[in-house]
Enzyme design. Structure first.
Site, PDB file in Angstrom:
ATOM      1  N   GLY A  16      -7.197   0.299  -3.078  1.00  0.00           N
ATOM      2  CA  GLY A  16      -7.659   1.674  -2.865  1.00  0.00           C
ATOM      3  C   GLY A  16      -6.650   2.495  -2.077  1.00  0.00           C
ATOM      4  N   GLU A  35      -1.380   0.206   8.326  1.00  0.00           N
ATOM      5  CA  GLU A  35      -1.753  -1.105   7.780  1.00  0.00           C
ATOM      6  C   GLU A  35      -1.707  -2.123   8.903  1.00  0.00           C
ATOM      7  OE1 GLU A  35      -2.788  -2.822   4.902  1.00  0.00           O
ATOM      8  OE2 GLU A  35      -2.625  -4.462   6.356  1.00  0.00           O
ATOM      9  N   GLY A  86      -4.681  -6.989  -0.425  1.00  0.00           N
ATOM     10  CA  GLY A  86      -5.065  -8.189  -1.162  1.00  0.00           C
ATOM     11  C   GLY A  86      -4.129  -8.524  -2.306  1.00  0.00           C
ATOM     12  N   ALA A  91      -4.830 -13.440  -7.184  1.00  0.00           N
ATOM     13  CA  ALA A  91      -4.502 -14.320  -8.309  1.00  0.00           C
ATOM     14  C   ALA A  91      -4.151 -13.512  -9.558  1.00  0.00           C
ATOM     15  CB  ALA A  91      -5.668 -15.268  -8.572  1.00  0.00           C
ATOM     16  N   HIS A 467     -14.222 -11.986  -3.083  1.00  0.00           N
ATOM     17  CA  HIS A 467     -14.431 -10.650  -3.659  1.00  0.00           C
ATOM     18  C   HIS A 467     -15.528  -9.902  -2.926  1.00  0.00           C
ATOM     19  CE1 HIS A 467     -12.791 -12.809  -7.413  1.00  0.00           C
ATOM     20  NE2 HIS A 467     -11.813 -12.179  -6.799  1.00  0.00           N
ATOM     21  N   GLY A 500     -12.895  -1.421  -1.826  1.00  0.00           N
ATOM     22  CA  GLY A 500     -13.999  -2.248  -2.292  1.00  0.00           C
ATOM     23  C   GLY A 500     -15.331  -1.898  -1.660  1.00  0.00           C
TER      24      GLY A 500
HETATM   25  C1  LIG Z   1      -7.006 -15.705  -2.441  1.00  0.00           C
HETATM   26  C2  LIG Z   1      -7.523 -14.464  -3.116  1.00  0.00           C
HETATM   27  C3  LIG Z   1      -7.346 -14.295  -4.481  1.00  0.00           C
HETATM   28  C4  LIG Z   1      -7.825 -13.138  -5.105  1.00  0.00           C
HETATM   29  N1  LIG Z   1      -7.594 -12.983  -6.433  1.00  0.00           N
HETATM   30  C5  LIG Z   1      -8.029 -11.851  -7.049  1.00  0.00           C
HETATM   31  C6  LIG Z   1      -7.744 -11.628  -8.420  1.00  0.00           C
HETATM   32  O1  LIG Z   1      -7.096 -12.429  -9.095  1.00  0.00           O
HETATM   33  N2  LIG Z   1      -8.205 -10.470  -8.981  1.00  0.00           N
HETATM   34  C7  LIG Z   1      -8.930  -9.552  -8.278  1.00  0.00           C
HETATM   35  O2  LIG Z   1      -9.339  -8.550  -8.860  1.00  0.00           O
HETATM   36  N3  LIG Z   1      -9.182  -9.748  -6.972  1.00  0.00           N
HETATM   37  C8  LIG Z   1      -8.738 -10.854  -6.341  1.00  0.00           C
HETATM   38  N4  LIG Z   1      -8.983 -11.028  -5.007  1.00  0.00           N
HETATM   39  C9  LIG Z   1      -9.735  -9.983  -4.302  1.00  0.00           C
HETATM   40  C10 LIG Z   1      -8.851  -8.780  -4.014  1.00  0.00           C
HETATM   41  O3  LIG Z   1      -7.776  -9.178  -3.202  1.00  0.00           O
HETATM   42  C11 LIG Z   1      -9.690  -7.693  -3.339  1.00  0.00           C
HETATM   43  O4  LIG Z   1     -10.846  -7.434  -4.106  1.00  0.00           O
HETATM   44  C12 LIG Z   1      -8.895  -6.408  -3.210  1.00  0.00           C
HETATM   45  O5  LIG Z   1      -7.674  -6.642  -2.555  1.00  0.00           O
HETATM   46  C13 LIG Z   1      -9.703  -5.379  -2.427  1.00  0.00           C
HETATM   47  O6  LIG Z   1      -8.988  -4.174  -2.430  1.00  0.00           O
HETATM   48  P1  LIG Z   1      -9.275  -3.067  -1.326  1.00  0.00           P
HETATM   49  O7  LIG Z   1      -8.541  -1.857  -1.706  1.00  0.00           O
HETATM   50  O8  LIG Z   1     -10.737  -2.968  -1.127  1.00  0.00           O
HETATM   51  O9  LIG Z   1      -8.699  -3.624   0.045  1.00  0.00           O
HETATM   52  P2  LIG Z   1      -7.573  -4.759   0.451  1.00  0.00           P
HETATM   53  O10 LIG Z   1      -6.733  -5.005  -0.724  1.00  0.00           O
HETATM   54  O11 LIG Z   1      -8.355  -5.845   1.046  1.00  0.00           O
HETATM   55  O12 LIG Z   1      -6.755  -3.960   1.508  1.00  0.00           O
HETATM   56  C14 LIG Z   1      -7.253  -3.553   2.738  1.00  0.00           C
HETATM   57  C15 LIG Z   1      -6.103  -3.534   3.734  1.00  0.00           C
HETATM   58  O13 LIG Z   1      -6.537  -2.870   4.911  1.00  0.00           O
HETATM   59  C16 LIG Z   1      -5.997  -3.520   6.039  1.00  0.00           C
HETATM   60  N5  LIG Z   1      -6.866  -3.221   7.183  1.00  0.00           N
HETATM   61  C17 LIG Z   1      -8.080  -3.738   7.467  1.00  0.00           C
HETATM   62  N6  LIG Z   1      -8.586  -3.166   8.580  1.00  0.00           N
HETATM   63  C18 LIG Z   1      -7.672  -2.264   9.006  1.00  0.00           C
HETATM   64  C19 LIG Z   1      -7.619  -1.355  10.104  1.00  0.00           C
HETATM   65  N7  LIG Z   1      -8.634  -1.246  10.984  1.00  0.00           N
HETATM   66  N8  LIG Z   1      -6.510  -0.586  10.270  1.00  0.00           N
HETATM   67  C20 LIG Z   1      -5.473  -0.680   9.385  1.00  0.00           C
HETATM   68  N9  LIG Z   1      -5.482  -1.520   8.316  1.00  0.00           N
HETATM   69  C21 LIG Z   1      -6.570  -2.290   8.123  1.00  0.00           C
HETATM   70  C22 LIG Z   1      -5.970  -4.981   5.643  1.00  0.00           C
HETATM   71  O14 LIG Z   1      -4.981  -5.677   6.375  1.00  0.00           O
HETATM   72  C23 LIG Z   1      -5.637  -4.909   4.153  1.00  0.00           C
HETATM   73  O15 LIG Z   1      -4.255  -5.020   3.939  1.00  0.00           O
HETATM   74  C24 LIG Z   1      -8.508 -12.156  -4.352  1.00  0.00           C
HETATM   75  C25 LIG Z   1      -8.682 -12.324  -2.976  1.00  0.00           C
HETATM   76  C26 LIG Z   1      -8.194 -13.456  -2.355  1.00  0.00           C
HETATM   77  C27 LIG Z   1      -8.383 -13.622  -0.878  1.00  0.00           C
END
Ligand SMILES: Cc1cc2nc3c(=O)[nH]c(=O)nc-3n(C[C@H](O)[C@H](O)[C@H](O)COP(=O)(O)OP(=O)(O)OC[C@H]3O[C@@H](n4cnc5c(N)ncnc54)[C@H](O)[C@@H]3O)c2cc1C
Ligand code: SF4
Length: 546
Positions: A16, A35, A86, A91, A467, A500
């Site tokens: 996001g 970050e 993430g 994966a 997830h 998410g």
């Molecule tokens: C081992 C593993 C394998 C996965 N494989 C898949 C896959 O194959 N396909 C798939 O669709 N999903 C997969 N996922 C899930 C996927 O990583 C997440 O659904 C996705 O990254 C969520 O995206 P997001 O934008 O919500 O936030 P994220 O990608 O989680 O990013 C949020 C970021 O915000 C940062 N953050 C948190 N709090 C703060 C704060 N207070 N201040 C500043 N920064 C902050 C975090 O460090 C992080 O970098 C996997 C997850 C894991 C753990």
């Protein structure tokens, strides 16, 4: 009044956050990203998960890796950390959500047809993330196909949709995705280590696409700083902008608190980070208008993670990318075969003897009884050597309607609140999925191997999810959700949630592509900067859907 540091600040650089940063910069705004995790170059990723400092994220004890673990009383969550969120350790699997997702009552009617509404944004997301179909049938895929055939769902077996560059293995080439304007890339060598972090530059992490172009447009990424507070300026609704307080991630002392100001804020700290930050802001009185629905409808994708380890050291399930094929045992349930690659043996510590259905009281007893009845098997679960090479992980997820809540609890020390889970009383999150047990036992029988469940699930009745979603979901108003269908936080101006946490239902497949498409849609609705901001020039392949 103190001048603003940026037009927009984005909190978090995952799916996001990266979309938001690029699209806001594309519209001519000055953008800063904060970050909490570390910046990783390809060669910095751990070679094995035993390199604790480079793999696990526990900054309070000096571990600054990409893999974060958080345990609550109803769910064990693994999530990502670092510049690229993430995507660094995911994966690579990128699917569009299941049909039930688009018509879930939580948001049905808030757009004419969500599937149609998101269609072009999914297209953009797939193009940006370089989604393609994996080709190949390894030993785990062949077994999964056999299981599907035997259980009458053979036609659902498919190779996985992934974001990986499959050029000549190991060969470095000019950017193959964005007319040569993106970073140089190397063809995938099929080492299976995608979740440890791709050291080859073959995996399409957000650093290789959204963040690459965002930084080219001048977006400034402040890494290893976490946001701990957001306060509105010039009025209670943030119409005059916001002041954010940041501090060094994980610092015990010398937190080096600092403030940054911006006209608008996108909260994209991932479901856990966003729920925690918004709850702290509501509790402290910084953002008191946040809906009382915050923390409701937290989803785990109705997930279970199991494993089967073959007995012989020669078995090798790793010569592929992390996830290579899947089936649907029923229309609501998705089963994928997964490898961690060689050198991820420390992950064996997260698995143990599988127990069947039970409760918080009976499962520890069942587990103990198993360990006493099968002492050799139990000892084998403690033997980590070559575990990741010999193991097929089975990832089960569902598009069913179940949920948890993240509720605030008083902290004994320090500022803010701590979060704890509660089962949703009407639709509790499952702690046992029968078909997960069925497919795991079947694999174990065919391989003569050891069936395992997640340690927290088998022993404490706490399922695992990679997830985690929801908690700040889209709704029609503050009495049903936390953000509106444009991802604007109810009660505030220019304060968006794009990650998410705003996803309203279980997509039933890996959710990152859906998070990306939703963020693309949210950003498409913001106007370009007026009057002096010139929309940035980007290669055609990078531009958002019109
Ligand atoms: C081992 C593993 C394998 C996965 N494989 C898949 C896959 O194959 N396909 C798939 O669709 N999903 C997969 N996922 C899930 C996927 O990583 C997440 O659904 C996705 O990254 C969520 O995206 P997001 O934008 O919500 O936030 P994220 O990608 O989680 O990013 C949020 C970021 O915000 C940062 N953050 C948190 N709090 C703060 C704060 N207070 N201040 C500043 N920064 C902050 C975090 O460090 C992080 O970098 C996997 C997850 C894991 C753990
Ligand atoms: S299989 Fe290896 S080379 Fe290919 S994307 Fe995964 S980590 Fe990178």
């Amino acid at each position: 009044m103190t001048p603003l540091d940026h037009d927009w600040i984005v909190i978090g650089s995952g799916f996001g956050g990266s979309v938001s940063a690029l699209r806001l910069a594309e519209k001519g705004y000055s953008v800063g990203v904060i970050e909490s995790g570390r910046r990783y170059e390809d060669e910095d990723f751990a070679e094995s998960t035993w390199q604790l400092r480079r793999y696990y994220w526990m900054p309070r004890i000096g571990l600054r890796g990409i893999f974060r673990m958080t345990t609550f009383k109803d769910v064990f969550i693994v999530s990502g950390s670092g510049v690229g969120g993430g995507s660094l350790g995911f994966a690579n699997t990128l699917y569009r959500a299941r049909p039930a997702f688009f018509t879930h009552p939580q948001w049905d009617g808030l757009a004419e047809d969500w599937e149609r509404e998101l269609h072009d944004h999914y297209d953009t997301a797939e193009r940006m993330l370089g989604v393609t179909t994996y080709e190949g049938v390894g030993p785990a895929d062949a077994l999964l196909r056999r299981f599907a055939d035997e259980t009458g769902v053979g036609e659902t077996w498919k190779n996985t949709r992934v974001g990986v560059y499959f050029g000549a293995a190991g060969e470095e080439v000019d950017d193959p995705y964005f007319g040569g304007e993106g970073p140089r890339r190397t063809g995938c060598v099929r080492c299976g280590q995608c979740m440890v972090g791709c050291r080859y530059g073959a995996k399409n992490t957000l650093r290789k696409n959204y963040l690459w172009f965002a930084e080219k447009l001048g977006v400034k990424i402040h890494s290893e700083r976490e946001v701990v507070d957001i306060k509105p300026l010039g009025g209670p609704d943030g119409a005059g902008g916001y002041e954010l307080t940041t501090q060094r991630s994980g610092a015990w002392f010398r937190k080096r608190r600092a403030t940054l100001r911006a006209r608008g804020v996108v909260v994209a700290a991932g479901a856990l980070g966003t729920n925690k930050l918004l709850r702290d802001c509501k509790h402290s009185g910084s953002l008191p208008r946040i809906s009382d629905r915050l923390g409701q409808l937290v989803r785990t994708n109705s997930e279970s993670v199991m494993a089967v380890t073959a007995p012989d050291d020669e078995r090798d399930f790793t010569e592929s990318v992390a996830i290579t094929s899947s089936i649907y045992p029923d229309p609501n349930t998705h089963v994928e075969v997964v490898t961690y690659g060689k050198g991820a043996d420390s992950m064996s510590l997260l698995f143990t003897l599988m127990t069947g259905d039970g409760t918080r009281l009976t499962r520890p007893v069942l587990w103990l009884a198993q360990a006493i009845r099968h002492p050799l098997r139990f000892v084998r679960t403690l033997w980590p050597f070559k575990w990741s090479q010999r193991t097929v992980i089975l990832l089960i997820m569902q598009s069913l309607d179940n949920a948890l809540r993240l509720v605030p609890k008083r902290k004994l020390f320090g500022r803010g609140v701590r979060l704890q889970t509660q089962q949703d009383p009407d639709r509790p999150n499952p702690t046992f999925i029968p078909v997960a047990e069925q497919v795991t036992r079947w694999f174990a029988e065919k391989l003569g191997g050891l069936p395992q469940g997640g340690i927290t699930e088998s022993v404490f009745n706490i399922p695992t999810t990679a997830h985690i979603l929801g908690g700040a979901v889209i709704g029609s108003g503050p009495d049903t959700g936390v953000v509106d269908p444009q991802h604007r936080l109810f009660g505030y101006e220019n304060l968006l949630v794009c990650d998410g946490s705003s996803v309203p239902a279980n997509p039933g497949v890996n959710p990152s592509l859906t998070i990306t498409a939703l963020a693309e849609r949210a950003m498409a609705q913001l106007p370009p900067k007026e009057p002096n901001g010139a929309p940035a020039e980007l290669p055609a392949a990078v531009r958002a859907a019109a």
